[in-house]
Design a protein around this motif. Structure first.
Motif, PDB file in Angstrom:
ATOM      1  N   MET B   1       4.843 -12.210  -4.484  1.00  0.00           N
ATOM      2  CA  MET B   1       4.317 -13.467  -3.941  1.00  0.00           C
ATOM      3  C   MET B   1       4.920 -13.700  -2.553  1.00  0.00           C
ATOM      4  SD  MET B   1       5.047 -17.273  -5.449  1.00  0.00           S
ATOM      5  CE  MET B   1       4.238 -16.992  -7.011  1.00  0.00           C
ATOM      6  N   ARG B   2       4.039 -14.084  -1.635  1.00  0.00           N
ATOM      7  CA  ARG B   2       4.493 -14.368  -0.281  1.00  0.00           C
ATOM      8  C   ARG B   2       4.678 -15.884  -0.162  1.00  0.00           C
ATOM      9  NH1 ARG B   2       0.451 -14.040   4.779  1.00  0.00           N
ATOM     10  NH2 ARG B   2       1.938 -13.878   6.496  1.00  0.00           N
ATOM     11  N   VAL B   3       5.854 -16.307   0.299  1.00  0.00           N
ATOM     12  CA  VAL B   3       6.104 -17.742   0.463  1.00  0.00           C
ATOM     13  C   VAL B   3       6.286 -18.029   1.949  1.00  0.00           C
ATOM     14  CG1 VAL B   3       7.524 -19.706  -0.219  1.00  0.00           C
ATOM     15  CG2 VAL B   3       7.225 -17.795  -1.789  1.00  0.00           C
ATOM     16  N   LEU B   4       5.552 -19.028   2.443  1.00  0.00           N
ATOM     17  CA  LEU B   4       5.605 -19.405   3.858  1.00  0.00           C
ATOM     18  C   LEU B   4       6.225 -20.794   3.992  1.00  0.00           C
ATOM     19  CD1 LEU B   4       1.938 -18.512   4.968  1.00  0.00           C
ATOM     20  CD2 LEU B   4       3.923 -17.025   4.864  1.00  0.00           C
ATOM     21  N   TYR B   5       6.949 -20.998   5.087  1.00  0.00           N
ATOM     22  CA  TYR B   5       7.561 -22.302   5.362  1.00  0.00           C
ATOM     23  C   TYR B   5       7.147 -22.764   6.754  1.00  0.00           C
ATOM     24  CZ  TYR B   5      10.542 -20.376   1.693  1.00  0.00           C
ATOM     25  OH  TYR B   5      10.990 -19.803   0.534  1.00  0.00           O
ATOM     26  N   PHE B   6       6.997 -24.082   6.890  1.00  0.00           N
ATOM     27  CA  PHE B   6       6.609 -24.628   8.191  1.00  0.00           C
ATOM     28  C   PHE B   6       7.475 -25.825   8.575  1.00  0.00           C
ATOM     29  CE2 PHE B   6       2.798 -22.472   6.669  1.00  0.00           C
ATOM     30  CZ  PHE B   6       2.484 -21.698   7.774  1.00  0.00           C
ATOM     31  N   ALA B   7       7.527 -26.046   9.900  1.00  0.00           N
ATOM     32  CA  ALA B   7       8.195 -27.214  10.503  1.00  0.00           C
ATOM     33  C   ALA B   7       9.668 -27.270  10.066  1.00  0.00           C
ATOM     34  CB  ALA B   7       7.416 -28.485  10.197  1.00  0.00           C
ATOM     35  N   TRP B   8      10.177 -28.468   9.672  1.00  0.00           N
ATOM     36  CA  TRP B   8      11.617 -28.532   9.384  1.00  0.00           C
ATOM     37  C   TRP B   8      11.986 -27.790   8.113  1.00  0.00           C
ATOM     38  CZ3 TRP B   8      12.422 -30.752   4.759  1.00  0.00           C
ATOM     39  CH2 TRP B   8      11.595 -31.799   4.347  1.00  0.00           C
ATOM     40  N   VAL B   9      11.038 -27.562   7.229  1.00  0.00           N
ATOM     41  CA  VAL B   9      11.338 -26.747   6.042  1.00  0.00           C
ATOM     42  C   VAL B   9      11.681 -25.322   6.488  1.00  0.00           C
ATOM     43  CG1 VAL B   9      10.406 -25.775   3.908  1.00  0.00           C
ATOM     44  CG2 VAL B   9       9.901 -28.159   4.527  1.00  0.00           C
ATOM     45  N   ARG B  10      10.876 -24.788   7.412  1.00  0.00           N
ATOM     46  CA  ARG B  10      11.130 -23.453   7.962  1.00  0.00           C
ATOM     47  C   ARG B  10      12.511 -23.399   8.628  1.00  0.00           C
ATOM     48  NH1 ARG B  10      10.545 -22.479  13.001  1.00  0.00           N
ATOM     49  NH2 ARG B  10       9.024 -24.139  13.354  1.00  0.00           N
ATOM     50  N   GLU B  11      12.814 -24.432   9.401  1.00  0.00           N
ATOM     51  CA  GLU B  11      14.104 -24.433  10.110  1.00  0.00           C
ATOM     52  C   GLU B  11      15.278 -24.490   9.141  1.00  0.00           C
ATOM     53  OE1 GLU B  11      13.093 -26.225  14.447  1.00  0.00           O
ATOM     54  OE2 GLU B  11      13.579 -27.676  12.891  1.00  0.00           O
ATOM     55  N   ALA B  12      15.144 -25.303   8.083  1.00  0.00           N
ATOM     56  CA  ALA B  12      16.241 -25.427   7.125  1.00  0.00           C
ATOM     57  C   ALA B  12      16.420 -24.137   6.324  1.00  0.00           C
ATOM     58  CB  ALA B  12      15.979 -26.606   6.183  1.00  0.00           C
ATOM     59  N   VAL B  13      15.299 -23.533   5.910  1.00  0.00           N
ATOM     60  CA  VAL B  13      15.385 -22.298   5.125  1.00  0.00           C
ATOM     61  C   VAL B  13      15.927 -21.158   5.997  1.00  0.00           C
ATOM     62  CG1 VAL B  13      14.027 -20.528   3.933  1.00  0.00           C
ATOM     63  CG2 VAL B  13      13.606 -22.950   3.466  1.00  0.00           C
ATOM     64  N   GLY B  14      15.489 -21.134   7.258  1.00  0.00           N
ATOM     65  CA  GLY B  14      15.996 -20.129   8.185  1.00  0.00           C
ATOM     66  C   GLY B  14      15.076 -18.947   8.410  1.00  0.00           C
ATOM     67  N   VAL B  15      13.977 -18.868   7.656  1.00  0.00           N
ATOM     68  CA  VAL B  15      12.962 -17.822   7.869  1.00  0.00           C
ATOM     69  C   VAL B  15      11.585 -18.478   7.753  1.00  0.00           C
ATOM     70  CG1 VAL B  15      14.395 -15.942   6.961  1.00  0.00           C
ATOM     71  CG2 VAL B  15      12.852 -17.174   5.417  1.00  0.00           C
TER      72      VAL B  15
END
Lengths: 145, 83
Positions: B1-15
């Motif tokens: 499964m491919r998981v994508l993150y955007f905006a501040w979620v992306r920044e917090a996760v780091g990828v």
């Protein structure tokens, strides 16, 4: 005619409106969203979900065309970095009469704000912050349910 | 499964995206978020407040109690702010 575009390129009003006017409708309505220059924002960045954003905008535009019998509709949204005074989004609709064109245009911008994956980040003198979603936008979108 | 993150979620996760293989007990988006929270401090920080999270499964917006079974792409992000 349906046109949906998500791009870092500046939005050219004349070109976009000419495309919608070419449908030969009696009325064309449009809405332009512009980066506000009056609250200290120095830079606005727009992030999107490539593929899903375009698909969401296409679904909304097709819904507007079916619901109001539009002859043409165009939704153009910028992404990337932009300055105060620059255009973020343009929605234009063409219909045989003004009421359909105006209502469809309002529907598209209201629903775009809640149904299409975009995220804004503002830079002010004090730093950068992600913009919070507004309850008023949810209410505006719901009036079209 | 491919998981994508955007905006501040992306920044917090780091990828901005990652490939994951969640265990069978991960059934909903909320289950996936809870499971992902264990991957790093950044994930835990991004997912601490579920009320601030929205999701899409295979590019369609869904509530957090929607199923992720059989999904190939799940996106997790803040409420949208376009227009």
């Amino acid at each position: 005619m349906i046109r949906v575009r998500v791009s870092p390129e500046p939005i050219d009003m004349a070109t976009e409106l000419a495309g919608v006017e070419a449908a030969g409708a009696g009325g064309v309505a449009s809405f332009t969203g512009i980066v506000r220059a009056d609250d200290g924002v120095e830079l606005l960045e727009l992030e999107h979900y490539p593929g899903a954003t375009e698909a969401a905008l296409t679904r909304l535009t097709e819904e507007a065309i079916a619901r109001w019998g539009l002859l043409a509709a165009s939704v153009v949204h910028r992404v990337g970095s932009m300055l105060p005074g620059e255009r973020i989004v343009l929605v234009a609709t063409a219909a045989p009469h003004r009421t359909a064109a105006l209502d469809a245009c309002a529907f598209l911008i209201d629903r775009l704000k809640t149904d299409a994956p975009f995220w804004k980040r503002e830079t002010r003198a004090g730093g950068r912050r992600w913009v919070d979603a507004r309850d008023a936008d949810d209410a505006a979108a719901r009036r079209w349910d | 499964m491919r998981v994508l993150y955007f905006a501040w979620v992306r920044e917090a996760v780091g990828v901005d995206e990652e490939q994951v293989a969640p265990p069978a007990e991960v059934v909903t988006v909320a289950d996936l978020v809870a499971w992902l929270s264990g991957r790093s401090e950044g994930h835990a920080r991004a997912f601490a407040d579920r009320s601030r999270l929205r999701a899409a499964v295979d590019q369609a917006f869904v509530p957090l109690d929607a199923s992720v079974e059989g999904a190939t792409e799940v996106a997790i992000f803040p409420p949208v702010t376009g227009g």
